[in-house]
Design an enzyme around this catalytic site. Structure first.
Site, PDB file in Angstrom:
ATOM      1  N   LEU A   1       0.834  -1.201   0.000  1.00 44.68           N
ATOM      2  CA  LEU A   1       0.000   0.000   0.000  1.00 44.68           C
ATOM      3  C   LEU A   1       0.866   1.248   0.000  1.00 44.68           C
ATOM      4  CD1 LEU A   1      -2.688  -1.015   2.636  1.00 44.68           C
ATOM      5  CD2 LEU A   1      -3.046  -0.714   0.192  1.00 44.68           C
ATOM      6  N   GLY A   2       2.006   1.132   0.631  1.00 44.38           N
ATOM      7  CA  GLY A   2       2.868   2.293   0.678  1.00 44.38           C
ATOM      8  C   GLY A   2       4.082   2.025   1.533  1.00 44.38           C
TER       9      GLY A   2
ATOM     10  N   GLY B   1       6.246   3.918   4.346  1.00 42.94           N
ATOM     11  CA  GLY B   1       6.292   5.089   5.211  1.00 42.94           C
ATOM     12  C   GLY B   1       7.574   5.118   6.000  1.00 42.94           C
ATOM     13  N   GLY B   2       7.633   6.062   6.907  1.00 41.88           N
ATOM     14  CA  GLY B   2       8.821   6.214   7.721  1.00 41.88           C
ATOM     15  C   GLY B   2       9.089   4.993   8.583  1.00 41.88           C
ATOM     16  N   PHE B   3       8.059   4.255   8.896  1.00 44.40           N
ATOM     17  CA  PHE B   3       8.242   3.122   9.784  1.00 44.40           C
ATOM     18  C   PHE B   3       8.415   1.810   9.044  1.00 44.40           C
ATOM     19  CE2 PHE B   3       6.138   6.222  12.471  1.00 44.40           C
ATOM     20  CZ  PHE B   3       6.952   6.203  13.582  1.00 44.40           C
ATOM     21  N   GLY B   4       8.201   1.839   7.772  1.00 41.73           N
ATOM     22  CA  GLY B   4       8.350   0.600   7.018  1.00 41.73           C
ATOM     23  C   GLY B   4       7.238   0.452   5.997  1.00 41.73           C
TER      24      GLY B   4
ATOM     25  N   VAL C   1       3.850  -0.949   4.193  1.00 42.42           N
ATOM     26  CA  VAL C   1       2.499  -1.289   4.598  1.00 42.42           C
ATOM     27  C   VAL C   1       1.869  -2.141   3.498  1.00 42.42           C
ATOM     28  CG1 VAL C   1       0.284  -0.408   5.377  1.00 42.42           C
ATOM     29  CG2 VAL C   1       2.344   0.918   5.788  1.00 42.42           C
TER      30      VAL C   1
ATOM     31  N   LYS D   1       1.561  -3.289   8.795  1.00 41.67           N
ATOM     32  CA  LYS D   1       2.722  -2.409   8.771  1.00 41.67           C
ATOM     33  C   LYS D   1       3.904  -3.205   9.288  1.00 41.67           C
ATOM     34  CE  LYS D   1       1.815   1.905  10.045  1.00 41.67           C
ATOM     35  NZ  LYS D   1       2.113   2.993   9.126  1.00 41.67           N
TER      36      LYS D   1
ATOM     37  N   ASP E   1       2.910  12.770  15.449  1.00 41.35           N
ATOM     38  CA  ASP E   1       3.243  12.834  14.022  1.00 41.35           C
ATOM     39  C   ASP E   1       1.998  13.100  13.193  1.00 41.35           C
ATOM     40  OD1 ASP E   1       4.908  12.924  11.876  1.00 41.35           O
ATOM     41  OD2 ASP E   1       5.201  10.750  11.720  1.00 41.35           O
TER      42      ASP E   1
END
Ligand SMILES: *[C@@H]1O[C@H](CO)[C@@H](O)[C@H](O)[C@H]1NC(C)=O
Ligand SMILES: *[C@@H]1O[C@H](CO)[C@@H](O)[C@H](O)[C@H]1NC(C)=O
Ligand SMILES: *[C@@H]1O[C@H](CO)[C@@H](O)[C@H](O)[C@H]1NC(C)=O
Ligand SMILES: *[C@@H]1O[C@H](CO)[C@@H](O)[C@H](O)[C@H]1NC(C)=O
Ligand SMILES: *[C@@H]1O[C@H](CO)[C@@H](O)[C@H](O)[C@H]1NC(C)=O
Ligand SMILES: *[C@@H]1O[C@H](CO)[C@@H](O)[C@H](O)[C@H]1NC(C)=O
Ligand SMILES: *[C@@H]1O[C@H](CO)[C@@H](O)[C@H](O)[C@H]1NC(C)=O
Ligand SMILES: *[C@H]1O[C@@H](CO)[C@H](O)[C@@H](O)[C@@H]1NC(C)=O
Length: 671
Positions: free
Chosen positions: A346-347, A349-352, A354, A369, A465
């Site tokens: 899906l995408g 992001g900063g955390f990893g 998804v 995630k 955030d």
């Protein structure tokens, strides 16, 4: 009486001469043949002559019971003779077939097989069918040979078994141990003193060219009275079955070339004996392959279990057991996301990354995630926190469903939001622009969700955030906050001395940049930036813009406000359908929330009240933005003034903090 007497004499003489046997023929089996059988030799029920049975290391003989007179009484020369027999050697083991057999002419019935004892078999002529595998003697190549032995242990002539084709003279190899019946002819021409040995498969008529042919004066070898018969050699390793199906012998002439095949005893044991090893082999092969398969299966299972353990391996510690209801197995998530297939992505992001997934049992769509997390440190608190936060229920929060922990990795499971994140919705040119009511609805929703986090729950939850990318849109385009609490992961992970500021450039409140300490008011600041972003359709920082005053969204809106043209900031894609009052309210609210002074920012409760029209927005003019605008803050003196003039214990004024802030400013500009 006299003539009668003479006649009787003649008759008697006739009887006498007919009694002196010079030929025999066995084409109907050997039953009742009175052959002398010795050793293992036997005659089977259906008339087959067997020289051996399963017993190893033993021989067998079969000898015609009466001797023949090989010498012409007048000259003493050896007469012509001829013999033919049909045999079959059936090996009990395809590799280690046993021994050979021989036709022999010997002075006594007890003939010793040429190879067996090394003794010279005096006054013997033998034709050996050498099926023996000699492992110790130097004639390994001599197996499957036919040889003529005169008085000896060494053959006078031998040759690889086979026959010459009558049609073209070609030589065809034959395997003596094939188990197939074959026919042998041994012919001696007394005049020419030529001994011929011929071999052929039973279906092929006697070949014209013999396999072996040698000239030998047998006068000194053969006595007048000689026995003919067969002998098998001692089985060395394992036995073969030597069978004689038919046999004919004739002195002073040739035997009929072909024995009547149709009357020969069949090889009943041929099949049986052949079947047995086959049967046994089949059993052994079956058992063997079963074991092999079992071994392979076990190996495969072990490998799979190991790979599964690696593939689906998880980390579960005692302290986590209390959260088991929030725990997903990695396997479930693995399957739900089709093996974390890139197509499910899906995408990032900063955390990893998804991934989208589907829980098969409940048919629920989920977002997984994957957060890489090398350090175990603080994991306990973090999991505790994330699970606690998972208990939060609000229509403007993305529902946390559970987690899974693996080595170096944390997987967080959330409700799937079909419309993705607001950031990409808002800034993606391919998507239809959100209209004003939709935007207002989202802003209100996010405000409501954040208010819930800050005030309505038993403990204050700071999101840390807030940004458009962390606002997801459900199917009804409700804005839902995601990733709340996740920023804590970094706190736990890092040295407090080098604490990174959780948050995203452009949304970070000035005091947060200086102290690194998040508060609800730093959330409010970010929310203010978020509101302006939604209303203006612009990123908080747009470095592509030429005009320095426009790079920072908040500054730009503030400039427009100061010029009395705040509505110029509104997203150009919003047509005329907007309600001016609402827009003004939203823009001013955004400015108020992103005020550089935390104390002047409203609480989320106030924000929600303002948005719902339940409270009045404080007049911005009274807040004297001019003294504290951001460009001023980024200059040393202005900043110092601000710090000194703003009495707050939460804002230390050390030099290092100022330096920190500057470095962030520099980063911002170089982004
Ligand atoms: C083989 O022949 C010998 C001698 O006739 C006999 O004693 C023995 O039982 C036979 N063995 C088998 C397996 O038929
Ligand atoms: C050979 O057989 C005869 C009778 O068949 C016997 O008298 C003689 O002893 C045997 N000789 C040997 C060497 O076995
Ligand atoms: C064969 O002849 C040799 C020498 O003439 C003699 O030593 C030996 O015993 C004989 N063997 C047999 C089996 O008659
Ligand atoms: C026959 O057997 C011999 C000896 O093993 C071998 O050299 C030859 O190639 C074989 N011929 C055919 C036609 O198989
Ligand atoms: C032996 O074979 C030769 C051909 O090689 C043949 O001329 C001769 O007649 C044969 N002798 C007997 C007795 O079969
Ligand atoms: C064959 O051998 C016998 C006895 O040794 C001898 O008398 C005879 O002359 C030999 N025949 C020929 C053709 O050599
Ligand atoms: C073989 O034997 C069968 C049955 O006894 C007989 O009918 C046939 O004529 C014989 N064939 C020859 C070639 O002798
Ligand atoms: C085979 O033939 C007999 C008779 O001719 C000889 O006496 C043997 O010496 C000969 N043996 C070999 C191995 O050639």
């Amino acid at each position: 009486m006299q003539p009668l007497k003479v006649l009787l004499w003649i008759l008697m003489a006739e009887l006498a001469t007919s009694a002196t046997v010079d030929s025999f023929i066995f084409t109907n089996g050997f039953t009742g043949s009175k052959l002398i059988l010795d050793g293992l030799a036997s005659i089977t029920e259906n008339g087959l002559l067997r020289l051996t049975n399963d017993t190893k290391q033993s021989t067998g003989h079969a000898i015609y019971p009466t001797p023949f007179h090989f010498l012409q009484p007048s000259t003493g020369k050896v007469v012509s003779f001829s013999t033919t027999f049909v045999f079959a050697i059936i090996p009990q083991d395809p590799v280690y077939y046993g021994h050979g057999m021989a036709f022999f002419i010997a002075p006594t019935p007890n003939f010793s097989y040429p190879d067996d004892d090394g003794d010279i078999s005096n006054h013997t002529v033998s034709v050996e069918l050498d099926a023996m595998q000699n492992f110790d003697i130097d004639d390994i190549d001599s197996s499957n040979h036919m040889g003529i032995f005169i008085n000896g242990v060494k053959s006078n002539l031998s040759r690889y078994a086979g026959y010459f084709d009558d049609r073209n003279g070609e030589f065809h190899n034959l395997s003596l141990v094939s188990g197939e019946p074959m026919q042998v002819w041994v012919d001696y021409d007394g005049g020419e003193m030529k001994l011929n040995v011929t071999l052929s498969p039973i279906q092929i008529p006697k070949p014209k060219r013999p396999l072996l042919s040698m000239v030998v004066n047998l006068s000194s070898i053969l006595f007048n009275s000689m026995y003919v018969g067969f002998a098998s050699s001692t089985g060395t390793l394992v036995a073969s079955d030597h069978c004689i199906l038919g046999w004919s012998f004739k002195l002073n002439g040739l035997v009929p070339e072909a024995l009547n095949i149709s009357t020969l005893p069949s090889l009943p044991e041929h099949a049986a004996i052949k079947e047995k090893p086959k049967y046994l082999t089949t059993i052994w092969l079956t058992v063997g392959s079963l074991f092999l398969l079992m071994g392979m299966a076990i190996a495969v299972i072990l490998i799979m279990v190991r790979r599964r353990r690696i593939k689906f391996g998880e980390l579960v510690e005692d302290w986590e057991l209390q959260y088991s209801t929030h725990r997903f197995s990695y396997k479930t998530l693995f399957k739900a996301t089709k093996g974390f297939n890139d197509k499910q992505l899906l995408g990032v992001g900063g955390f990893g990354k998804v991934y989208k997934g589907l829980l098969p049992k409940s048919n629920t769509q989920i977002a997984v995630k994957r957060v890489s997390h090398e350090s175990r440190q603080g994991m306990t608190e973090f999991i505790a926190e994330i699970v606690t936060l998972g208990q939060l229920r609000h229509r403007n929060l993305v529902q946390f469903l559970g987690y899974c922990r693996r080595k170096g990795e944390l997987l967080l499971v959330y409700d799937y939001m079909p419309n993705g994140n607001l950031g990409s919705f808002l800034h993606c040119k391919d998507r239809p622009a959100l209209n004003w009511p939709q935007r207002l609805h989202i802003i209100k929703g996010v405000a409501s969700g954040l208010e819930y986090l800050h005030e309505d729950w038993e403990q204050v939850v700071i999101h840390r955030d807030i940004k458009t990318n962390n606002v997801l849109l459900d199917s009804e385009l409700n804005g839902r906050l995601s990733d709340f609490g996740l920023a804590r992961l970094y706190d736990h992970d890092t040295d407090p001395q080098t604490t990174k500021i959780a948050g995203t450039m452009g949304y970070i409140a000035p005091e947060l940049a200086r102290t690194g300490r998040p508060t609800t008011l730093t959330d409010v600041f970010a929310f203010g930036v978020f509101v302006l972003e939604v209303a203006c359709g612009r990123r908080p920082l747009d470095l592509k813009l030429k005009d320095d005053n426009q790079i920072v969204l908040v500054d730009w809106v503030l400039e427009n406000w100061k010029k009395g043209k705040i509505l110029d900031s509104i997203d150009q894609r919003l047509g005329d359908e907007h309600i001016v009052d609402e827009m003004k309210l939203v823009l001013e609210l955004g400015l108020l929330c992103s005020h550089p002074l935390p104390a002047l920012r409203p609480s989320m409760k106030q924000v929600v009240q303002c948005l719902n029209g339940d409270a009045q927005l404080p007049a911005l003019s009274s807040l004297s933005f001019s003294n504290f605008d951001l460009p001023a803050l980024q200059q040393n003196d202005g900043f110092d003034k601000y710090v000194l003039s703003y009495p707050s214990s939460s804002i230390p004024s050390s030099e290092s903090n100022i330096a920190d802030f500057r470095s962030i400013s520099i980063e911002e500009q170089s982004m």
